[in-house]
Design a protein around this motif. Structure first.
Motif, PDB file in Angstrom:
ATOM      1  N   ASP A 161       0.834  -1.211   0.000  1.00 57.46           N
ATOM      2  CA  ASP A 161       0.000   0.000   0.000  1.00 57.46           C
ATOM      3  C   ASP A 161       0.864   1.255   0.000  1.00 57.46           C
ATOM      4  N   GLY A 220       2.270   1.850  -3.412  1.00 57.64           N
ATOM      5  CA  GLY A 220       1.231   2.398  -4.290  1.00 57.64           C
ATOM      6  C   GLY A 220       1.021   3.884  -4.072  1.00 57.64           C
ATOM      7  N   SER A 242       7.819   5.093 -10.362  1.00 54.51           N
ATOM      8  CA  SER A 242       7.057   4.150  -9.556  1.00 54.51           C
ATOM      9  C   SER A 242       7.947   3.449  -8.540  1.00 54.51           C
ATOM     10  N   ASP A 249       7.728  -0.314  -6.590  1.00 51.93           N
ATOM     11  CA  ASP A 249       7.030  -1.587  -6.511  1.00 51.93           C
ATOM     12  C   ASP A 249       7.681  -2.449  -5.447  1.00 51.93           C
ATOM     13  N   THR A 251      -4.125   9.566  -1.673  1.00 47.48           N
ATOM     14  CA  THR A 251      -4.603   8.619  -2.676  1.00 47.48           C
ATOM     15  C   THR A 251      -6.027   8.211  -2.348  1.00 47.48           C
ATOM     16  N   ARG A 274      -8.719   4.861  -3.101  1.00 44.54           N
ATOM     17  CA  ARG A 274      -8.934   3.522  -3.650  1.00 44.54           C
ATOM     18  C   ARG A 274     -10.159   3.594  -4.557  1.00 44.54           C
ATOM     19  N   SER A 308       3.706  -2.883 -11.402  1.00 47.92           N
ATOM     20  CA  SER A 308       2.405  -3.447 -11.049  1.00 47.92           C
ATOM     21  C   SER A 308       1.340  -2.881 -11.978  1.00 47.92           C
ATOM     22  N   ASN A 341      -1.422  -1.613 -11.009  1.00 40.96           N
ATOM     23  CA  ASN A 341      -1.838  -0.343 -10.416  1.00 40.96           C
ATOM     24  C   ASN A 341      -0.930   0.797 -10.875  1.00 40.96           C
ATOM     25  N   THR A 342       0.371   0.593 -10.812  1.00 38.82           N
ATOM     26  CA  THR A 342       1.320   1.628 -11.238  1.00 38.82           C
ATOM     27  C   THR A 342       1.117   1.949 -12.708  1.00 38.82           C
ATOM     28  N   VAL A 347      -2.041   4.042 -13.085  1.00 32.97           N
ATOM     29  CA  VAL A 347      -1.838   5.424 -12.623  1.00 32.97           C
ATOM     30  C   VAL A 347      -1.100   6.220 -13.689  1.00 32.97           C
TER      31      VAL A 347
END
Length: 167
Positions: free
Chosen positions: A50, A53, A63, A65, A105, A107, A130, A132-133, A136
């Motif tokens: 988290d 992220g 990023s 990770d 951030t 969710r 990831s 998510n990255t 984004v």
């Protein structure tokens, strides 16, 4: 990053708390410390993930990770380079604009058709980040492209336009 000292500390704190109780409480604490190891590691990994992220959202298009190697988490930092590939991208000249009420951030649940999810996973894997990255970054780039301005708090990339991500 070795999580052992954090897990050991948690187990020791459990033993210390149990020592104030009866023999039965101390025996129960001893029985719980072994299974606690796995659970504590999972919770720590989730917290680290988290955090990575949140950091990635702040430093996009860069990023951070978390990857597991031999059961231990490892931070992987990706700093983008200039389009010519020879020099680092310019650092932001102004601090990121953050809405204090919204937090750093948020969710969000995103529902993607299966074929888009598969393509996003493939693209993220190719870049070594990831999903998510990758998402984004894609959102930040789309906003910059549609508005002609960088995402809030991000520097402009100049007059030329590039698509994709360069490592």
């Amino acid at each position: 990053m070795d999580l052992t000292r954090y897990v050991d500390s948690l187990q020791q704190q459990l033993r210390t708390a149990a020592s104030a109780g009866s023999d039965e409480a101390r025996e129960l604490a001893d029985r719980l410390t072994a299974p606690l190891d796995s659970a504590a590691r999972l919770v720590l990994l989730e917290a680290l993930s988290d955090a990575a992220g949140e950091i990635s959202a702040e430093i996009a298009p860069g990023s951070v990770d978390i990857r597991l190697r031999a059961g231990s988490p490892e931070f992987v930092v990706d700093v983008p380079v200039a389009s010519d590939g020879t020099s680092p991208a310019p650092a932001p000249t102004a601090p990121p604009v953050v809405d204090a009420d919204a937090g750093a951030t948020t969710r969000t649940t995103l529902r993607l058709p299966d074929h888009l999810k598969t393509q996003a996973e493939t693209a993220a894997a190719q870049e070594g980040v990831s999903v998510n990255t990758w998402l984004v970054r894609a959102v930040a780039a789309a906003l910059e492209q549609s508005t002609g301005r960088p995402a809030a708090g991000r520097p402009s990339r100049g007059g030329s336009r590039a698509t994709g991500w360069v490592r």
